[in-house]
Design a protein around this motif. Structure first.
Motif, mmCIF file in Angstrom:
data_model
loop_
_atom_site.group_PDB
_atom_site.id
_atom_site.type_symbol
_atom_site.label_atom_id
_atom_site.label_comp_id
_atom_site.label_asym_id
_atom_site.label_seq_id
_atom_site.Cartn_x
_atom_site.Cartn_y
_atom_site.Cartn_z
ATOM 1 N N ALA A 172 -11.864 22.868 15.754
ATOM 2 C CA ALA A 172 -12.021 23.623 14.506
ATOM 3 C C ALA A 172 -11.373 24.996 14.575
ATOM 4 O O ALA A 172 -10.805 25.462 13.591
ATOM 5 C CB ALA A 172 -13.502 23.770 14.174
ATOM 6 N N PHE A 173 -11.444 25.644 15.725
ATOM 7 C CA PHE A 173 -11.024 27.041 15.783
ATOM 8 C C PHE A 173 -9.724 27.289 16.539
ATOM 9 O O PHE A 173 -9.187 28.387 16.474
ATOM 10 C CB PHE A 173 -12.128 27.895 16.397
ATOM 11 C CG PHE A 173 -13.326 28.004 15.507
ATOM 12 C CD1 PHE A 173 -13.293 28.769 14.358
ATOM 13 C CD2 PHE A 173 -14.480 27.307 15.795
ATOM 14 C CE1 PHE A 173 -14.387 28.867 13.532
ATOM 15 C CE2 PHE A 173 -15.587 27.399 14.976
ATOM 16 C CZ PHE A 173 -15.537 28.167 13.842
ATOM 17 N N LEU A 174 -9.222 26.323 17.262
ATOM 18 C CA LEU A 174 -7.979 26.513 17.999
ATOM 19 C C LEU A 174 -6.875 25.689 17.353
ATOM 20 O O LEU A 174 -7.110 24.571 16.910
ATOM 21 C CB LEU A 174 -8.141 26.107 19.465
ATOM 22 C CG LEU A 174 -9.196 26.874 20.244
ATOM 23 C CD1 LEU A 174 -9.298 26.324 21.653
ATOM 24 C CD2 LEU A 174 -8.893 28.360 20.279
ATOM 25 N N GLU A 175 -5.699 26.248 17.309
ATOM 26 C CA GLU A 175 -4.580 25.541 16.701
ATOM 27 C C GLU A 175 -4.146 24.380 17.586
ATOM 28 O O GLU A 175 -4.096 24.480 18.795
ATOM 29 C CB GLU A 175 -3.409 26.494 16.487
ATOM 30 C CG GLU A 175 -3.667 27.485 15.383
ATOM 31 C CD GLU A 175 -2.430 28.287 15.035
ATOM 32 O OE1 GLU A 175 -1.333 27.706 15.043
ATOM 33 O OE2 GLU A 175 -2.583 29.471 14.760
ATOM 34 N N SER A 176 -3.816 23.290 16.961
ATOM 35 C CA SER A 176 -3.335 22.114 17.682
ATOM 36 C C SER A 176 -1.826 22.228 17.871
ATOM 37 O O SER A 176 -1.109 22.654 16.979
ATOM 38 C CB SER A 176 -3.663 20.855 16.888
ATOM 39 O OG SER A 176 -3.092 19.739 17.504
ATOM 40 N N ASN A 177 -1.369 21.833 19.035
ATOM 41 C CA ASN A 177 0.060 21.884 19.321
ATOM 42 C C ASN A 177 0.739 20.551 19.067
ATOM 43 O O ASN A 177 1.897 20.376 19.413
ATOM 44 C CB ASN A 177 0.296 22.323 20.770
ATOM 45 C CG ASN A 177 -0.126 23.755 20.989
ATOM 46 O OD1 ASN A 177 -0.069 24.564 20.078
ATOM 47 N ND2 ASN A 177 -0.546 24.064 22.183
ATOM 48 N N ASP A 178 0.013 19.601 18.510
ATOM 49 C CA ASP A 178 0.591 18.286 18.244
ATOM 50 C C ASP A 178 1.576 18.378 17.091
ATOM 51 O O ASP A 178 1.259 18.903 16.027
ATOM 52 C CB ASP A 178 -0.500 17.268 17.898
ATOM 53 C CG ASP A 178 -1.396 16.970 19.081
ATOM 54 O OD1 ASP A 178 -0.939 17.155 20.224
ATOM 55 O OD2 ASP A 178 -2.540 16.539 18.854
ATOM 56 N N ASN A 179 2.754 17.848 17.317
ATOM 57 C CA ASN A 179 3.773 17.805 16.288
ATOM 58 C C ASN A 179 3.785 16.395 15.707
ATOM 59 O O ASN A 179 4.138 15.446 16.409
ATOM 60 C CB ASN A 179 5.135 18.155 16.897
ATOM 61 C CG ASN A 179 6.245 18.160 15.864
ATOM 62 O OD1 ASN A 179 6.062 17.724 14.736
ATOM 63 N ND2 ASN A 179 7.397 18.653 16.262
ATOM 64 N N PRO A 180 3.386 16.222 14.449
ATOM 65 C CA PRO A 180 3.306 14.875 13.871
ATOM 66 C C PRO A 180 4.628 14.118 13.936
ATOM 67 O O PRO A 180 4.642 12.910 14.183
ATOM 68 C CB PRO A 180 2.889 15.122 12.420
ATOM 69 C CG PRO A 180 2.282 16.470 12.409
ATOM 70 C CD PRO A 180 2.937 17.238 13.509
ATOM 71 N N ARG A 181 5.732 14.791 13.754
ATOM 72 C CA ARG A 181 7.037 14.114 13.815
ATOM 73 C C ARG A 181 7.302 13.557 15.211
ATOM 74 O O ARG A 181 7.836 12.463 15.356
ATOM 75 C CB ARG A 181 8.152 15.064 13.398
ATOM 76 C CG ARG A 181 8.097 15.434 11.936
ATOM 77 C CD ARG A 181 9.287 16.309 11.559
ATOM 78 N NE ARG A 181 9.129 16.894 10.253
ATOM 79 C CZ ARG A 181 9.469 16.290 9.118
ATOM 80 N NH1 ARG A 181 9.974 15.090 9.149
ATOM 81 N NH2 ARG A 181 9.282 16.888 7.958
ATOM 82 N N GLU A 182 6.917 14.309 16.231
ATOM 83 C CA GLU A 182 7.111 13.837 17.601
ATOM 84 C C GLU A 182 6.206 12.637 17.901
ATOM 85 O O GLU A 182 6.611 11.697 18.577
ATOM 86 C CB GLU A 182 6.839 14.959 18.609
ATOM 87 C CG GLU A 182 7.914 16.006 18.646
ATOM 88 C CD GLU A 182 9.259 15.425 19.064
ATOM 89 O OE1 GLU A 182 9.312 14.608 19.991
ATOM 90 O OE2 GLU A 182 10.266 15.798 18.433
ATOM 91 N N ILE A 183 4.993 12.661 17.394
ATOM 92 C CA ILE A 183 4.072 11.541 17.614
ATOM 93 C C ILE A 183 4.593 10.293 16.908
ATOM 94 O O ILE A 183 4.546 9.189 17.458
ATOM 95 C CB ILE A 183 2.645 11.912 17.147
ATOM 96 C CG1 ILE A 183 2.083 12.996 18.071
ATOM 97 C CG2 ILE A 183 1.743 10.697 17.129
ATOM 98 C CD1 ILE A 183 0.745 13.529 17.665
#
Length: 120
Positions: free
Chosen positions: A66-77
């Motif tokens: 909830a409080f930390l930004e995710s580093n997942d890149n949807p395009r890469e996934i």
């Protein structure tokens, strides 16, 4: 820290506070029995379903998501999923076993597929 989550919490609390301030008696918005039933019931049912270690790790994970930004890149996934699908079509699911996957959730899902677990 995720700015949108913080902004959402602050504005949500502000709007609820303004709504309470508009009423005659602010105590009508505080129902201790209702809070105990909802919060206590939620915690109790969760503890019935999951182990205590899973419960606390879930709370920790929930706050971090909830409080930390995710580093997942949807395009890469998506690109990785397409790449893995081509390998699976060519070599079968066992061909995915040696593929490097950095995303732990994705890696766990692929490992479950390779191990032959049912979809459920």
């Amino acid at each position: 820290m995720d700015f949108a989550t913080l902004l959402g919490l602050i504005t949500g609390i502000a709007f609820v506070g303004l709504g309470v301030a508009q009423g005659d008696d602010p105590s009508i918005f505080l129902n201790v029995a209702g809070i105990l039933i909802v919060v206590g019931g939620t915690v109790s049912v969760t503890l019935v379903k999951f182990r205590i270690a899973s419960f606390f790790s879930g709370i920790k994970e929930g706050f971090s998501v909830a409080f930390l930004e995710s580093n997942d890149n949807p395009r890469e996934i998506i690109r990785l999923a397409n790449h893995l699908a081509k390998i699976a079509r060519r070599n079968g699911l066992l061909g995915l076993e040696d593929e490097p996957i950095e995303n732990p959730f994705f890696a766990k899902g692929i490992q479950l597929c390779v191990d032959g677990h049912p979809p459920e």
